[in-house]
Design a protein around this motif. Structure first.
Motif: not given
Length: 93
Positions: A24-26, A7-9, A79-81
């Motif tokens: 930062g990817d969701h 998901k990006n926005g 949320y990838l960190q």
């Protein structure tokens, strides 16, 4: 079946096989069983720790009906960190 979604926005798309994800990817997952089942989802992190993603809370047994999509997490996304590394997602039905 299992589908991973990036998901990006407001945009969403399936994650491709062998696609590399970045900090930062969701993401979220959609699972569906072909028959009624007890479903458990566990994520193993690069440091060896484990987190139960489904069921959440005080649920001891996660009975799911057949062909009913289950979204994990139920709302929002993961949320990838950092630290980056291999994540091992295991599903037991």
């Amino acid at each position: 079946s299992l589908r991973a979604v990036l998901k990006n926005g407001k945009n969403e798309r399936p994650i491709l096989e062998n696609e590399t994800l970045h900090s930062g990817d969701h993401i979220y997952f959609v699972m569906r069983t072909s028959q009624a089942a007890c479903l458990y989802v566990v994520l193993f992190a690069p440091d060896g720790s484990a987190e139960v993603l489904f069921p959440q809370g005080d649920e001891k047994l996660a009975r799911v009906p057949p062909r009913c999509p289950i979204r994990i997490p139920a709302t929002d996304t993961f949320y990838l960190q950092n630290p980056a590394g291999l994540q091992d997602l295991r599903i037991v039905a």
